[in-house]
Design a protein around this motif. Structure first.
Motif, PDB file in Angstrom:
ATOM      1  N   THR A   1      17.876-119.255  88.870  1.00 13.03           N
ATOM      2  CA  THR A   1      17.318-119.475  90.165  1.00 13.03           C
ATOM      3  C   THR A   1      17.520-118.487  91.176  1.00 13.03           C
ATOM      4  O   THR A   1      16.967-118.189  92.205  1.00 13.03           O
ATOM      5  CB  THR A   1      17.810-121.009  90.787  1.00 13.03           C
TER       6      THR A   1
ATOM      7  N   HIS B   1      14.604-116.359  91.522  1.00 10.24           N
ATOM      8  CA  HIS B   1      13.286-116.921  91.915  1.00 10.24           C
ATOM      9  C   HIS B   1      13.139-116.418  93.420  1.00 10.24           C
ATOM     10  O   HIS B   1      14.039-116.119  94.188  1.00 10.24           O
ATOM     11  CB  HIS B   1      13.476-118.431  92.018  1.00 10.24           C
TER      12      HIS B   1
ATOM     13  N   SER C   1      13.118-116.910  97.294  1.00  9.32           N
ATOM     14  CA  SER C   1      13.840-117.596  97.927  1.00  9.32           C
ATOM     15  C   SER C   1      14.082-117.126  99.273  1.00  9.32           C
ATOM     16  O   SER C   1      13.900-116.136  99.866  1.00  9.32           O
ATOM     17  CB  SER C   1      15.137-118.201  97.382  1.00  9.32           C
TER      18      SER C   1
ATOM     19  N   ALA D   1      10.968-126.143  95.615  1.00 16.46           N
ATOM     20  CA  ALA D   1      12.050-126.712  95.055  1.00 16.46           C
ATOM     21  C   ALA D   1      12.655-127.737  95.843  1.00 16.46           C
ATOM     22  O   ALA D   1      13.047-128.848  95.636  1.00 16.46           O
ATOM     23  CB  ALA D   1      13.072-125.473  94.238  1.00 16.46           C
TER      24      ALA D   1
ATOM     25  N   ARG E   1      13.177-122.577  98.320  1.00 16.57           N
ATOM     26  CA  ARG E   1      13.184-121.658  96.984  1.00 16.57           C
ATOM     27  C   ARG E   1      11.884-122.058  96.163  1.00 16.57           C
ATOM     28  O   ARG E   1      11.380-123.431  96.271  1.00 16.57           O
ATOM     29  CB  ARG E   1      14.211-121.825  96.094  1.00 16.57           C
TER      30      ARG E   1
ATOM     31  N   ASP F   1      10.352-122.699  92.761  1.00 16.20           N
ATOM     32  CA  ASP F   1      10.566-122.870  91.304  1.00 16.20           C
ATOM     33  C   ASP F   1       9.480-122.358  90.356  1.00 16.20           C
ATOM     34  O   ASP F   1       8.353-122.832  90.349  1.00 16.20           O
ATOM     35  CB  ASP F   1      10.750-124.379  91.041  1.00 16.20           C
TER      36      ASP F   1
ATOM     37  N   ALA G   1      10.296-121.498  87.015  1.00 20.59           N
ATOM     38  CA  ALA G   1      10.793-121.388  85.726  1.00 20.59           C
ATOM     39  C   ALA G   1       9.776-121.704  84.546  1.00 20.59           C
ATOM     40  O   ALA G   1       9.996-121.202  83.499  1.00 20.59           O
ATOM     41  CB  ALA G   1      12.062-122.414  85.416  1.00 20.59           C
TER      42      ALA G   1
END
Length: 383
Positions: free
Chosen positions: A76, A79, A81, A130, A161, A163, A165
């Protein structure tokens, strides 16, 4: 008071590390208006240009940075953010007077410009927010993106943030313009002495360890800060009014005309007009008479008789405000009456106008006629 001014940017190359930047936010405050606190004539602003802002909200492109993130990784920290600061409070001062101003960063307008190597393909803003914020706006231009993030609570520090992934693996680099939107408020909207109140807030922008704006790892920002200088003009606010009906006042002897014995010496006649003044600035009180006696005093008259019946007007206070320079306690002549000046900066002042006719004998030169005279009273803050 007119606009956000003095916006200074220090850039190295196109995007780089800067030391400080400052912007001045000029406000107007009057607690008796619908918009008690408002930013006056704010210029173009990055967030407010896209979303209509309230009168006490503003925004500006205040910092720039570049950032490299990785799509398709569970790490994370890679990512995209942003940490946004919680509510800050500062004390604005004007001489010995002060008030607390609350500043909330309630939205953030981001304009990422992907690098030529990255191109306009998949980007992190196509992922899912997120936590901490909502993505309120998304725009894909020919060479840049536009997004708006809003914290779930502007009172507390928010960690926002995207996400990414689950997206295909990709490294993504962009130059980013960030325009925080701020909301200003004063608790309770108190009465304040008129004047210009000033104060400053410093926000830091870091890349991994800051208390305010944190743009994340792999960015170009290093201990960068910007200052918001506030200048709030508290407008003069004078509230004045008579506490009893005064459209028509009767000059009467003590106990009324029924108590006067016909054939006796004409009595002293009196009337009074109580009032109250609430102010946050120096003020004046003036009276002007439409009818004057030969000696310049206010007077009553009739349409059928050139005789004038003079009377005097005095101004008395329950708790007298301090006199303004150049104004004696008995006031200054203004040609048709007198003007009184007071240096009060804040307070409520009850008072009364007393009207006294010591010699009522002129009234008996036109028995059965109505004697009258107009007196105009003005309260103002034009000292």
């Amino acid at each position: 008071m007119k606009r956000l001014m003095g916006l200074c940017l220090c850039l190295l190359g196109v995007f780089g590390t800067c030391a400080t930047m400052a912007a001045t936010v000029r406000l107007a405050y009057n607690p008796r208006t619908v918009d008690a606190l408002k930013i006056v004539d704010a210029p173009y602003s990055s967030y407010c240009a896209l979303r209509r802002c309230a009168s006490n909200e503003g925004s500006q492109t205040l910092f720039k940075y570049d950032r490299t993130v990785t799509l398709g990784t569970p790490d994370t920290s890679r990512h995209f953010s942003m940490q946004m600061p919680g509510q800050r409070t500062l004390r604005l001062t004007s001489g010995s007077a002060s008030v607390e101003l609350k500043v909330e960063m309630f939205a953030l307008h981001l304009r990422p410009y992907p690098s030529a190597q990255t191109g306009m393909g998949a980007n992190p803003f196509q992922g899912n927010m997120a936590a901490g914020c909502n993505q309120d706006y998304y725009y894909l231009g020919s060479n840049y993106l536009g997004v708006i993030w809003k914290p779930n609570s502007a009172e507390n520090t928010s960690h926002c943030r995207i996400d990414t992934a689950s997206m295909a693996y990709r490294t993504w680099t962009a130059d980013v313009e960030a325009g925080p939107a701020y909301r200003l408020s004063i608790a309770g909207y108190p009465r304040l002495p008129a004047g210009v109140y000033t104060g400053s807030l410093v926000y830091h922008v870091t890349n991994g360890a800051g208390p305010d704006f944190d743009v994340g790892r792999n960015s170009s920002v290093h201990d960068y800060s910007f200052t918001l200088n506030f200048e709030m003009t508290v407008e003069r606010d004078l509230q004045a009014g008579f506490t009893e009906p005064v459209d028509t006042l009767e000059l009467l002897p003590a106990g009324g005309w029924d108590s006067w014995a016909p054939g006796s010496r004409p009595p002293v006649l009196r009337a009074r007009a109580p009032f109250s003044v609430t102010t946050n600035a120096p003020f004046r009180v003036s009276y002007r008479c439409a009818t004057l006696a030969d000696d310049g005093r206010c007077a009553l008259g009739t349409f059928s008789n050139h005789t004038r019946a003079p009377f005097t007007i005095t101004l008395n206070w329950d708790n007298a405000p301090p006199l303004a320079p150049g104004y004696p306690a008995e006031g200054q002549p203004n040609g048709q009456g007198r003007t009184f000046g007071y240096a009060a900066s804040m307070g409520r002042y009850p008072g009364v106008f007393n009207f006294v006719m010591d010699d009522s004998s002129p009234l008996f030169t036109a028995r059965g006629k109505q004697w009258s005279g107009d007196v105009t009273v003005v309260f103002d803050t034009q000292l």
